[in-house]
Design a protein around this motif. Structure first.
Motif, mmCIF file in Angstrom:
data_model
loop_
_atom_site.group_PDB
_atom_site.id
_atom_site.type_symbol
_atom_site.label_atom_id
_atom_site.label_comp_id
_atom_site.label_asym_id
_atom_site.label_seq_id
_atom_site.Cartn_x
_atom_site.Cartn_y
_atom_site.Cartn_z
ATOM 1 N N PRO A 1 4.685 -56.191 36.526
ATOM 2 C CA PRO A 1 3.939 -55.308 35.614
ATOM 3 C C PRO A 1 2.461 -55.670 35.531
ATOM 4 C CG PRO A 1 5.325 -56.846 34.387
ATOM 5 C CD PRO A 1 5.723 -56.974 35.823
ATOM 6 N N MET A 2 1.646 -54.630 35.509
ATOM 7 C CA MET A 2 0.197 -54.812 35.433
ATOM 8 C C MET A 2 -0.276 -54.744 33.993
ATOM 9 S SD MET A 2 -1.068 -52.494 38.668
ATOM 10 C CE MET A 2 -0.285 -50.998 38.041
ATOM 11 N N GLU A 3 -1.483 -55.245 33.791
ATOM 12 C CA GLU A 3 -2.062 -55.210 32.450
ATOM 13 C C GLU A 3 -2.474 -53.793 32.087
ATOM 14 O OE1 GLU A 3 -5.821 -57.191 29.971
ATOM 15 O OE2 GLU A 3 -5.322 -57.866 32.009
ATOM 16 N N LEU A 4 -2.211 -53.434 30.878
ATOM 17 C CA LEU A 4 -2.551 -52.105 30.382
ATOM 18 C C LEU A 4 -3.995 -52.104 29.877
ATOM 19 C CD1 LEU A 4 -0.831 -49.450 29.902
ATOM 20 C CD2 LEU A 4 -0.729 -50.168 27.523
ATOM 21 N N PRO A 5 -4.793 -51.122 30.249
ATOM 22 C CA PRO A 5 -6.162 -51.038 29.717
ATOM 23 C C PRO A 5 -6.163 -50.979 28.188
ATOM 24 C CG PRO A 5 -5.881 -49.544 31.561
ATOM 25 C CD PRO A 5 -4.522 -50.065 31.232
ATOM 26 N N ALA B 1 7.773 -61.804 26.188
ATOM 27 C CA ALA B 1 7.477 -61.259 24.856
ATOM 28 C C ALA B 1 6.621 -59.999 24.947
ATOM 29 C CB ALA B 1 6.799 -62.307 23.980
ATOM 30 N N CYS B 2 7.101 -59.038 25.720
ATOM 31 C CA CYS B 2 6.343 -57.798 25.877
ATOM 32 C C CYS B 2 7.278 -56.634 26.145
ATOM 33 C CB CYS B 2 5.329 -57.932 27.014
ATOM 34 S SG CYS B 2 6.083 -58.062 28.660
ATOM 35 N N LEU B 3 6.725 -55.440 26.061
ATOM 36 C CA LEU B 3 7.432 -54.214 26.423
ATOM 37 C C LEU B 3 6.832 -53.692 27.716
ATOM 38 C CD1 LEU B 3 7.554 -52.407 22.961
ATOM 39 C CD2 LEU B 3 9.206 -54.005 23.943
ATOM 40 N N ILE B 4 7.679 -53.299 28.648
ATOM 41 C CA ILE B 4 7.225 -52.826 29.946
ATOM 42 C C ILE B 4 7.499 -51.332 30.059
ATOM 43 C CG2 ILE B 4 7.527 -53.005 32.444
ATOM 44 C CD1 ILE B 4 8.247 -55.931 32.036
ATOM 45 N N TYR C 1 3.168 -52.623 28.255
ATOM 46 C CA TYR C 1 2.832 -51.573 27.296
ATOM 47 C C TYR C 1 2.430 -52.135 25.940
ATOM 48 C CZ TYR C 1 3.374 -47.030 24.939
ATOM 49 O OH TYR C 1 3.159 -45.876 24.234
ATOM 50 N N ALA C 2 3.078 -53.220 25.532
ATOM 51 C CA ALA C 2 2.778 -53.855 24.254
ATOM 52 C C ALA C 2 3.258 -55.297 24.306
ATOM 53 C CB ALA C 2 3.446 -53.112 23.107
ATOM 54 N N THR C 3 2.678 -56.124 23.486
ATOM 55 C CA THR C 3 3.094 -57.521 23.396
ATOM 56 C C THR C 3 3.395 -57.860 21.940
ATOM 57 O OG1 THR C 3 0.811 -58.277 23.163
ATOM 58 C CG2 THR C 3 1.719 -58.215 25.393
#
Length: 400
Positions: free
Chosen positions: A222-226, A332-335, A346-348
Motif C-alpha cells: 500500500p502507498m501513502e495517501l495524499p 495499525a491502518c486501513l487499506i 486510507y487511514a491510520t
C-alpha cells in the motif's frame, strides 16, 4: 457463517446454444452505529426466468435434450448464451477475462480462454484459444463475434481484473469504441471462473493438476495517501443486512453516489438482522470538482474529492472502482483497494490493545458475512443520511 455462491435460481445450466458444463449472525460492538436513512425504498428483487430453446415436436425436443446433456458433459465445449427474456440493448457492460488455463493442448502448450459475461449472467460466452494467437487483434475480433453471434450491441464498457492483460484488452476495446475499465468489481465473472474451475477445467482431458495461475492477481504494497485524501473523521460502523439492502435500493432513486452488488444473484445467505460491518467517513467538503485526470498515475486528490462532493458526477464517482477495505492490525491502518492493482493507506490509528481488538472484531465480522462490507460517506458521523454508499466484497483470487 455466511456462505457465498451463485443463486441457482438465477443461473442457467442449459443455455440455448452450444454450451460447456457451466458448466451467525455475529454482533460486534462498535463505538458508533450508522443510522439508516428514513426515506428508503424497499430493495427490488429481480427474478430471471431462464427459457431454454424448445423444438416443435416431442421427438425433436428429446433429441435436443440429449444433445444438451452430452454438451454439458463435455468440458471442451464452448458457451454461447443469451437469456431470451433479456433485452439485448439493456446489456451495456461486460465483464471479461482473457487468460491461460491449467489445460494443455495436443502440442503440450497451455490453452487460453476468453470468458465474457454481464453482471447478471444473462450473457455468457466462452472460447478456447491456442497460446500463439494471443494479441489485441484476436481479442478485438472475438468481441465483435460475440456481438454478432448473440445479436447484442457492442457494450459501452468492459470490466477486467488482470493488470497483466491491461495493454491487450485496452487496445482491443479502444479500436472498436469500447471503454475499458480495470476493476476488481467483476464479482459475477470471478465467481463464474471459480465454478468453471470445479465443473469444467478439472474435467478437461488436458487438465494439469497443481498448475499455478500464469497471471496471478497483483497485491502491491500500500502507498501513502495524499494529505487531501483523508476524511475529517472516520469510524467502524455496522448496519443490519436489511438496512444495507435499503441503502443499495436507494442508490437508484436518491441523488447520492456509490456502487452496489446484485445480492440476489450472489445468493448470500445472511439473516436480515445480521450486522454488516462498514466504514463511515465524514467530511464537510462540498466543493465541486473542476477536472478529473484519467491517467492510471493520477493524483488521488481528485478521487476522494469526488467521494466528498455532492455535486460531483456519479460517473466520476463510480470511476474510482472502490473494491475493498482492509483493517491491517500489524500496521495499525486501513487499506483502501481501488481499480485492479492500487492500494492506499486510507487511514491510520494509534495502536493499542483496544484499537487492535476493534480492528480484529471488524475483520471477523466481515469474514462472518462472507466478505461483505461497505463504505459510507457522510457530512457528519451523526447524520442519518449518506452522501455515498459502496457495497464491497472481499473475494479470494480465482483459482485460474
Amino acid at each position: 457463517m455466511a456462505t457465498l455462491s451463485f443463486n441457482p435460481t438465477r443461473i442457467p445450466h442449459k443455455p440455448i446454444s452450444k454450451t460447456a458444463s457451466f458448466s451467525k449472525h455475529s454482533e460486534i460492538p462498535f463505538p458508533f452505529s450508522l443510522k439508516p436513512s428514513k426515506n428508503h425504498v424497499k430493495p427490488l428483487h429481480l427474478q430471471s426466468n431462464i427459457i431454454t430453446k424448445l423444438s416443435v415436436s416431442t421427438q425433436e425436443e428429446e433429441v435436443e435434450t440429449e444433445n444438451e446433456d452430452l454438451e454439458e458433459d463435455d468440458p471442451t465445449a464452448e458457451t454461447v448464451y443469451l437469456d431470451q427474456e433479456t433485452d439485448p440493448d439493456s446489456i451495456v457492460e461486460w465483464e471479461l477475462d482473457f487468460c491461460s488455463r491449467p489445460i494443455l493442448d495436443v502440442r503440450g502448450k497451455k490453452v487460453w480462454e476468453l470468458v465474457v459475461c454481464d453482471d447478471s449472467l444473462s450473457l455468457q460466452f466462452t472460447k478456447y484459444f491456442p497460446n500463439n494467437v494471443i494479441n489485441s487483434i484476436t481479442l478485438k475480433d472475438a468481441i465483435v463475434s460475440i456481438s454478432e453471434d448473440l445479436g447484442v450491441p457492442l457494450p459501452e464498457r468492459i470490466r477486467f481484473f488482470r493488470s497483466q492483460m491491461q495493454t491487450i484488452i485496452t487496445k482491443a476495446c479502444k479500436e472498436i469504441g469500447i471503454k475499458p475499465i480495470p476493476s476488481k468489481r467483476c464479482i459475477s465473472l470471478l465467481l463464474w471462473l471459480e465454478e468453471r474451475y470445479d465443473t469444467v477445467y478439472t474435467r478437461h482431458p488436458g487438465f494439469q493438476k497443481g498448475a499455478k495461475p500464469l497471471l496471478a492477481l497483483d497485491n502491491p504494497f500500500p502507498m501513502e495517501l495524499p494529505d487531501n485524501l483523508f476524511g475529517e473523521k472516520w469510524a467502524f460502523v455496522q448496519l443490519p443486512y436489511s438496512a444495507v439492502r435499503e441503502e443499495i435500493a436507494s442508490l437508484e432513486t436518491s441523488f447520492f453516489f456509490g456502487a452496489s452488488l446484485d445480492l440476489d444473484l450472489l445468493g448470500i445467505e445472511i439473516d436480515d438482522k445480521t450486522m454488516i460491518p462498514g466504514l463511515a467517513v465524514a467530511s464537510s467538503r462540498d466543493e465541486p470538482l473542476a477536472d478529473f485526470p484519467t491517467s492510471t498515475s493520477m493524483s488521488m486528490k481528485s478521487c476522494l474529492t469526488i467521494l466528498w462532493s455532492f455535486s460531483a458526477s456519479n460517473s466520476w464517482m463510480n470511476g474510482l472502482e472502490v473494491c475493498a477495505i482492509e483493517a491491517d492490525t500489524s500496521r495499525a491502518c486501513l487499506i483502501l483497494s481501488v481499480g485492479i492493482a492500487t492500494r492506499y493507506v486510507y487511514a491510520t490509528y494509534k495502536k493499542t490493545p483496544v484499537t487492535t481488538a476493534e480492528a480484529e472484531a471488524w475483520e471477523a465480522a466481515k469474514k462472518a458475512c462472507g466478505g461483505l462490507h461497505f463504505l459510507a460517506i457522510q457530512n457528519d458521523l451523526d447524520s442519518d443520511d449518506c452522501v455515498g454508499f459502496w457495497l464491497l466484497l472481499d473475494l479470494p483470487p480465482p483459482p485460474v
